[in-house]
Design an enzyme around this catalytic site. Structure first.
Site, short mmCIF file in Angstrom:
data_model
loop_
_atom_site.label_atom_id
_atom_site.label_comp_id
_atom_site.label_asym_id
_atom_site.label_seq_id
_atom_site.Cartn_x
_atom_site.Cartn_y
_atom_site.Cartn_z
N ASP A 177 10.60 28.86 61.00
CA ASP A 177 11.04 27.62 60.38
C ASP A 177 9.82 26.96 59.72
O ASP A 177 8.76 27.58 59.62
CB ASP A 177 11.70 26.69 61.41
CG ASP A 177 10.74 26.20 62.48
OD1 ASP A 177 9.55 26.61 62.47
OD2 ASP A 177 11.16 25.41 63.34
N LYS A 184 16.53 33.49 59.96
CA LYS A 184 16.04 32.51 60.93
C LYS A 184 17.11 32.20 61.97
O LYS A 184 16.87 32.26 63.18
CB LYS A 184 15.60 31.22 60.23
CG LYS A 184 14.95 30.21 61.17
CD LYS A 184 14.87 28.83 60.55
CE LYS A 184 16.16 28.08 60.74
NZ LYS A 184 16.08 26.64 60.41
#
Length: 347
Positions: A232, A214
């Site tokens: 996320d 991420k």
């Protein structure tokens, strides 16, 4: 010749005996009458006591039933879902992909100004800010980093920071000890292995302490222009609500969504979806009635559908409040976020 007065004595005895018997009978009668007088009172008292006992038993039984009923209701409330999600209609893969592209187009119209909501001026600042954003808001990170980067603007400076000083600088973001350890580690790695520069490859970025896919995709997409999908909590939630995936694992979500959209859309798609998740499609109570893409959403109805009530749920610029960046891009329609308030002076 003397004669014994037997008759008078016998008579006297008889009279005495009769008097005694009469007295006993009178006493018995009085006792009986007294008993007759007290019997109703005693009977009433007994009856009253029995009634009290019965009432007490009924109250205990009623209380037990009420307690049992309450426990059942609580158990039912705990196990039952808060709100039944609307049933989704079956659709073909082609129909889902077509709808997904329509959602992306709708979000592009709604958020033409979508952008990363972390303040940064170079790849190192974005990398550090993204690591700090774990378990806190972008706003709190943006309020913390100006002071941090004023003290240590480069990996070399940060790697040389005493741990306790770095912890104090990043304390407002929470989990400051673990984050301080990660920042010191990645700064030292950048200094020792990459010449003080942030690498522009996913394979290199994920080798740094505290950096996962991420974080790496955030840095690549926004500091290097390399397309990437940032999964996320907001992105994962909306991808499932939109029916793009059923996966919970971030890597699997990323793979499913990447198969739907062209690579050129990945970075901006991430910003648009995250923007929508923060402003409209909230985790606990989505503002369905104020959602511009509601007709395309298979999860419509999970949140507030009344338009007026839904509008009150909107956040940031859509709700008339400041955004998360202290230095937003020029085309941002909302207000800049305020800086971190100075700590209260010790009395």
């Amino acid at each position: 010749m003397n004669e014994t007065p037997e008759k008078p004595v016998a008579a006297k005895k008889a009279v005495t005996k009769k008097a005694t018997a009469k007295k006993a009978a009178t006493k018995k009668t009085a006792t009986t009458k007294a008993a007759d007088r007290t019997a109703p009172a005693k009977k009433a008292a007994t009856k009253k006591t029995a009634a009290k006992k019965t009432a007490a038993k009924k109250a205990v039984a009623k209380k037990a039933v009420a307690k049992k009923t309450t426990a059942k209701k609580a158990a039912a409330k705990k196990t039952a879902p808060a709100k039944k999600a609307p049933a989704r209609k079956a659709e073909s893969r082609a129909a889902m992909v077509r709808r997904a592209h329509q959602i992306n187009d709708g979000l592009a119209e709604l958020y033409p100004y979508a952008h990363p909501e972390l303040d940064f001026s170079n790849p190192f600042e974005l990398l550090v800010a993204t690591v700090l954003s774990a378990q806190t808001t972008d706003l709190r990170v943006n309020q913390t980093t100006p002071r941090l980067f004023a003290v240590c603007p480069t990996p070399e400076d940060m790697a040389a920071m005493p741990p306790e000083e770095l912890e104090e600088l990043i304390r407002p973001t929470g989990f400051f000890r673990a984050k301080s350890k990660a920042l010191l580690g990645l700064s030292a790695a950048l200094r020792d292995r990459f010449g003080g520069e942030v690498p522009g490859r996913l394979e290199d970025l994920v080798t740094l302490p505290g950096v996962g896919r991420k974080t790496a995709n955030v840095v690549l997409g926004n500091a290097f222009g390399v397309p990437g999908i940032t999964v996320d909590t907001h992105f994962g939630r909306l991808a499932r609500r939109f029916g793009w995936t059923t996966e919970e694992d971030a890597v699997k979500v990323e793979a499913d969504v990447a198969a739907i959209f062209p690579e050129s859309e990945w970075t901006m798609l991430s910003h648009r979806v995250v923007f929508h998740g923060r402003r409209v499609c909230h985790s606990r109570k989505p503002a369905c009635g104020a959602c511009a893409i509601a007709p395309l959403c298979p999860s419509y109805g999970e949140g507030e559908t009344d338009p007026e009530k839904a509008r009150k749920l909107l956040k940031y610029e859509l709700g008339g409040q400041p955004g998360q960046r202290l230095k937003p891009p020029p085309d941002y329609p909302g207000k800049p976020a305020p800086p971190l308030a100075p700590p209260a002076a010790a009395s």
